[in-house]
Design a protein around this motif. Structure first.
Motif, PDB file in Angstrom:
ATOM      1  N   ASP A 128     -76.333-108.153  81.374  1.00  0.00           N
ATOM      2  CA  ASP A 128     -75.973-106.963  82.165  1.00  0.00           C
ATOM      3  C   ASP A 128     -77.101-105.945  82.165  1.00  0.00           C
ATOM      4  O   ASP A 128     -77.464-105.401  83.198  1.00  0.00           O
ATOM      5  CB  ASP A 128     -74.714-106.299  81.604  1.00  0.00           C
ATOM      6  CG  ASP A 128     -73.456-107.064  81.997  1.00  0.00           C
ATOM      7  OD1 ASP A 128     -73.560-107.951  82.873  1.00  0.00           O
ATOM      8  OD2 ASP A 128     -72.393-106.780  81.420  1.00  0.00           O
ATOM      9  N   LEU A 129     -77.644-105.702  80.983  1.00  0.00           N
ATOM     10  CA  LEU A 129     -78.662-104.656  80.866  1.00  0.00           C
ATOM     11  C   LEU A 129     -79.929-104.981  81.650  1.00  0.00           C
ATOM     12  O   LEU A 129     -80.683-104.085  82.019  1.00  0.00           O
ATOM     13  CB  LEU A 129     -79.022-104.436  79.388  1.00  0.00           C
ATOM     14  CG  LEU A 129     -77.982-103.667  78.567  1.00  0.00           C
ATOM     15  CD1 LEU A 129     -78.251-103.836  77.075  1.00  0.00           C
ATOM     16  CD2 LEU A 129     -78.000-102.175  78.915  1.00  0.00           C
ATOM     17  N   THR A 130     -80.181-106.275  81.876  1.00  0.00           N
ATOM     18  CA  THR A 130     -81.435-106.643  82.540  1.00  0.00           C
ATOM     19  C   THR A 130     -81.196-107.253  83.924  1.00  0.00           C
ATOM     20  O   THR A 130     -82.129-107.731  84.553  1.00  0.00           O
ATOM     21  CB  THR A 130     -82.230-107.669  81.691  1.00  0.00           C
ATOM     22  OG1 THR A 130     -81.387-108.789  81.412  1.00  0.00           O
ATOM     23  CG2 THR A 130     -82.698-107.060  80.396  1.00  0.00           C
ATOM     24  N   HIS A 131     -79.951-107.238  84.368  1.00  0.00           N
ATOM     25  CA  HIS A 131     -79.656-107.863  85.666  1.00  0.00           C
ATOM     26  C   HIS A 131     -80.337-107.100  86.795  1.00  0.00           C
ATOM     27  O   HIS A 131     -80.203-105.888  86.914  1.00  0.00           O
ATOM     28  CB  HIS A 131     -78.147-107.921  85.901  1.00  0.00           C
ATOM     29  CG  HIS A 131     -77.770-108.875  86.985  1.00  0.00           C
ATOM     30  ND1 HIS A 131     -77.992-108.602  88.308  1.00  0.00           N
ATOM     31  CD2 HIS A 131     -77.222-110.102  86.925  1.00  0.00           C
ATOM     32  CE1 HIS A 131     -77.583-109.638  89.031  1.00  0.00           C
ATOM     33  NE2 HIS A 131     -77.116-110.563  88.209  1.00  0.00           N
ATOM     34  N   GLU A 132     -81.056-107.859  87.589  1.00  0.00           N
ATOM     35  CA  GLU A 132     -81.833-107.279  88.688  1.00  0.00           C
ATOM     36  C   GLU A 132     -81.013-106.302  89.533  1.00  0.00           C
ATOM     37  O   GLU A 132     -81.430-105.185  89.798  1.00  0.00           O
ATOM     38  CB  GLU A 132     -82.339-108.424  89.562  1.00  0.00           C
ATOM     39  CG  GLU A 132     -83.337-108.018  90.592  1.00  0.00           C
ATOM     40  CD  GLU A 132     -84.661-108.752  90.387  1.00  0.00           C
ATOM     41  OE1 GLU A 132     -85.693-108.169  90.715  1.00  0.00           O
ATOM     42  OE2 GLU A 132     -84.634-109.894  89.879  1.00  0.00           O
ATOM     43  N   ASN A 133     -79.835-106.730  89.929  1.00  0.00           N
ATOM     44  CA  ASN A 133     -79.044-105.906  90.864  1.00  0.00           C
ATOM     45  C   ASN A 133     -78.468-104.650  90.237  1.00  0.00           C
ATOM     46  O   ASN A 133     -78.100-103.710  90.924  1.00  0.00           O
ATOM     47  CB  ASN A 133     -77.896-106.733  91.448  1.00  0.00           C
ATOM     48  CG  ASN A 133     -78.433-107.936  92.196  1.00  0.00           C
ATOM     49  OD1 ASN A 133     -79.605-107.945  92.594  1.00  0.00           O
ATOM     50  ND2 ASN A 133     -77.603-108.955  92.356  1.00  0.00           N
ATOM     51  N   ARG A 134     -78.379-104.645  88.916  1.00  0.00           N
ATOM     52  CA  ARG A 134     -77.812-103.455  88.278  1.00  0.00           C
ATOM     53  C   ARG A 134     -78.862-102.375  88.072  1.00  0.00           C
ATOM     54  O   ARG A 134     -78.526-101.204  87.958  1.00  0.00           O
ATOM     55  CB  ARG A 134     -77.193-103.829  86.928  1.00  0.00           C
ATOM     56  CG  ARG A 134     -76.002-104.758  87.067  1.00  0.00           C
ATOM     57  CD  ARG A 134     -75.511-105.199  85.690  1.00  0.00           C
ATOM     58  NE  ARG A 134     -75.139-104.073  84.861  1.00  0.00           N
ATOM     59  CZ  ARG A 134     -73.887-103.778  84.515  1.00  0.00           C
ATOM     60  NH1 ARG A 134     -72.907-104.547  84.941  1.00  0.00           N
ATOM     61  NH2 ARG A 134     -73.638-102.746  83.754  1.00  0.00           N
ATOM     62  N   GLY A 135     -80.145-102.774  87.995  1.00  0.00           N
ATOM     63  CA  GLY A 135     -81.214-101.784  87.876  1.00  0.00           C
ATOM     64  C   GLY A 135     -81.115-100.927  86.619  1.00  0.00           C
ATOM     65  O   GLY A 135     -81.000 -99.703  86.686  1.00  0.00           O
ATOM     66  N   GLU A 136     -81.165-101.574  85.448  1.00  0.00           N
ATOM     67  CA  GLU A 136     -81.106-100.795  84.202  1.00  0.00           C
ATOM     68  C   GLU A 136     -82.413-100.936  83.431  1.00  0.00           C
ATOM     69  O   GLU A 136     -83.277-100.081  83.516  1.00  0.00           O
ATOM     70  CB  GLU A 136     -79.879-101.231  83.395  1.00  0.00           C
ATOM     71  CG  GLU A 136     -78.585-100.931  84.169  1.00  0.00           C
ATOM     72  CD  GLU A 136     -77.317-101.314  83.452  1.00  0.00           C
ATOM     73  OE1 GLU A 136     -77.340-101.460  82.220  1.00  0.00           O
ATOM     74  OE2 GLU A 136     -76.283-101.463  84.152  1.00  0.00           O
ATOM     75  N   LEU A 137     -82.575-102.053  82.714  1.00  0.00           N
ATOM     76  CA  LEU A 137     -83.811-102.278  81.948  1.00  0.00           C
ATOM     77  C   LEU A 137     -84.510-103.525  82.483  1.00  0.00           C
ATOM     78  O   LEU A 137     -83.886-104.365  83.137  1.00  0.00           O
ATOM     79  CB  LEU A 137     -83.467-102.500  80.471  1.00  0.00           C
ATOM     80  CG  LEU A 137     -82.817-101.355  79.718  1.00  0.00           C
ATOM     81  CD1 LEU A 137     -82.206-101.865  78.406  1.00  0.00           C
ATOM     82  CD2 LEU A 137     -83.828-100.242  79.428  1.00  0.00           C
TER      83      LEU A 137
END
Ligand code: TEU
Ligand code: CA
Length: 536
Positions: free
Chosen positions: A261-270
């Motif tokens: 989740d933290l690195t998922h492209e579409n979420r744009g987090e880390l």
């Protein structure tokens, strides 16, 4: 944007211990500049600097009192600008440590918050106790309660780390605005991103009591909460996306699912995370409870994360961990080989490799003999807690020898002379007496040294598409051997690593491209602590 950081080898500098140019016993930015050619020769493309901001140094700079200035012990803003420029001239980028879960208690924000001066009143997490009792039962990362009473404000403040590291209040949008401002300040000066300190614990869902059992009581209320995901998205949207930069988040107690989740492209987090599972290969639950190292535990953790996550960070050391050769390698006959075998693992798994200063020399755990040689706040806090729990001085010392963070923090061993080429003065932390043999100057001259092996490996990786971006497939994993394939189309490499003192059979071999024993032709055996990269 192009993910250039996936191709680079990253080198972590712990500025206090890297290179001192003015004889005060503390490393400094001019010292880093003086070693840029050395770093270039290592083939690294990015330097991560542990904190160089102003700090009273209770936790060696992870307690920041001014995010917009350089601590005078390290130099000046002008020195930092020069470092960025000089590194750039050599094709090296710089990332900084972003420590925003907490500040120093000496930060102006905290001092004003204590006095309820606006807008700082709610910058931190303040609570009234319940009578004489603390607001909740949480325990901190460095042992003991997370609450400290402040006489001036007559309330408790929350600190998940040392007393001098009050946690910021992420319910307050002004705090987030401050963080954006400081990020822009450094990005505008030319840094290429951030290593984000304990970034998955920013937002505390509630301050309810924690379940009593786990080592870190209360963690379920702040680990990777929705609020933290939201904040990371906001920082990406409003700041990071406007620069050619990347982030790597240090994420404590993290699972592959959360890392995804933290690195998922579409979420744009880390962009990447540091996970910790492989660091448990020689301990039970926490590092103070050591168990015998079994290679398979290390292999298994790596293989699991390789499988689960599209892209990993690969590391064996940092400033919080004991030296890898002292944990996973050998002393004596196989010392040298085991350093090199670990290096092969580091440079060939799928992900961005991080080398910690001195790892490329085969630096080992410290050789201190007593607690007063240790400076680390965590070590001293934990020692007190263990004492209260009834552990004898002897047992406590054994734990420190094995797991204290100062193991990795002893000064960089540049040469075999007094001061190890690190300082002309008195070093802030003892220098390992083995610097007479383990040091950069001597290793530079010896073609078979650990240092020169690192250089060959990084050069190999920098030229190999299979190593940089190829897929990962595990082919052998047992109590001794870890073998895997890295492949891009027809270009396939087979890597085999033996972190045990026994010779083992290998079912299939290929042409040897690089080995840590100098062997150029393989039979169907892997020698003790041997590691090879083969054409498949
Ligand atoms: O470390 C976070 C962290 O999880 C460590 O405290 C870890 O539990 C411990 O070091 C294991 O021995 C980061 C920094 O890397 C560390 O140096 C800081 O002390 C800490 O955050 C607080 O900023
Ligand atoms: Ca200095």
């Amino acid at each position: 944007m192009e993910k250039w950081w996936r191709d680079e080898v990253i080198y972590q500098i712990y500025p206090m211990s890297f290179c001192d140019t003015n004889g005060d016993g503390v490393g400094d930015i001019p010292g880093i500049i003086s070693k840029l050619d050395y770093l270039k020769s290592l083939g690294v493309g990015v330097l991560w600097l542990s904190p160089v901001y102003r700090s009273p140094n209770e936790d060696n700079g992870y307690d920041i009192s001014d995010y917009l200035d350089i601590d005078p012990r390290y130099g000046t803003l002008a020195d930092m600008d020069r470092l960025i420029a000089e590194a750039k001239a050599r094709g090296i980028r710089i990332i900084m440590d972003l420590v925003v879960n907490h500040t120093s208690s000496e930060h102006e924000w905290f001092q004003k918050s204590r006095e309820r001066i606006e807008p700082y009143t709610d910058y931190y997490i303040w609570r009234k106790g319940k009578g004489k009792r603390k607001p909740n039962n949480w325990s901190g990362f460095f042992g003991g309660s997370v609450w400290e009473y402040d006489d001036l404000r007559q309330e408790y403040y929350l600190h998940l780390f040392a007393k001098g590291q009050p946690d910021l209040n992420y319910y307050n949008p002004v705090v987030i605005a401050e963080v954006k401002k400081l990020m822009r300040f450094w990005l505008d000066r030319g840094v290429s991103g951030f290593r984000c300190d304990v970034i998955n614990i920013l937002y505390k869902d509630s301050l309810k009591n924690g379940r009593p059992l786990p080592a870190l009581c209360g963690a379920e209320h702040y680990l990777s909460t929705d609020g933290t995901h939201r904040i990371l998205q906001e920082l990406r949207r409003d700041v990071l996306s406007q620069y050619d930069c990347f982030t790597v988040g240090e994420c404590v107690l993290i699972t592959p699912k959360v890392a995804k989740d933290l690195t998922h492209e579409n979420r744009g987090e880390l962009d990447m995370v540091f996970s910790f599972e492989h660091m448990d290969a020689d301990n039970i639950l926490i590092k103070w409870f050591h168990r015998r190292f079994r290679p398979k535990r290390l292999y298994k953790a790596f293989a699991k994360w390789q499988k689960e996550l599209e892209w990993n960070t690969i590391y064996l050391e940092n400033h919080d961990q004991p030296r890898s050769v002292s944990r996973f390698g050998a002393s004596g006959e196989y010392y040298d080989r085991s350093c090199k075998a670990l290096a092969v693992l580091l440079m060939t798994l799928r992900g961005t490799p991080f080398v910690f200063q001195g790892e490329e020399l085969g630096m080992t755990n410290f050789d201190f003999t007593s607690m007063d040689q240790i400076m680390d706040v965590e070590s001293h806090n934990v020692d007190k807690v263990l004492k209260k729990m009834g552990f004898s001085a002897k047992v406590r010392w054994r734990k420190m020898r094995y797991a204290s963070r100062d193991n990795a923090r002893t000064p960089m061993q540049w040469n075999g002379r007094d001061g190890a080429g690190f300082t002309s003065g008195t070093p802030w932390l003892g220098i390992n007496s083995n610097h007479v043999t383990i040091n950069a100057e001597d290793e530079d001259k010896n073609p078979d040294s650990v240092l020169n092996f690192y250089r060959r490996l990084t050069a190999f990786r920098n030229e190999s598409e299979a190593l940089k971006s190829g897929s990962f497939r595990c082919t052998i994993m047992n109590n001794r051997v870890f073998a895997f394939e890295r492949r891009v189309k027809d270009d396939a490499l087979g890597i085999a690593v033996n972190l045990s003192p026994k010779t083992v059979n290998l079912p299939s071999v290929g042409k040897v491209l690089l080995s840590n024993t100098g062997r150029e032709v393989m039979d169907c055996q892997l020698q003790p602590y041997e590691a090879v990269i083969m054409q498949r």
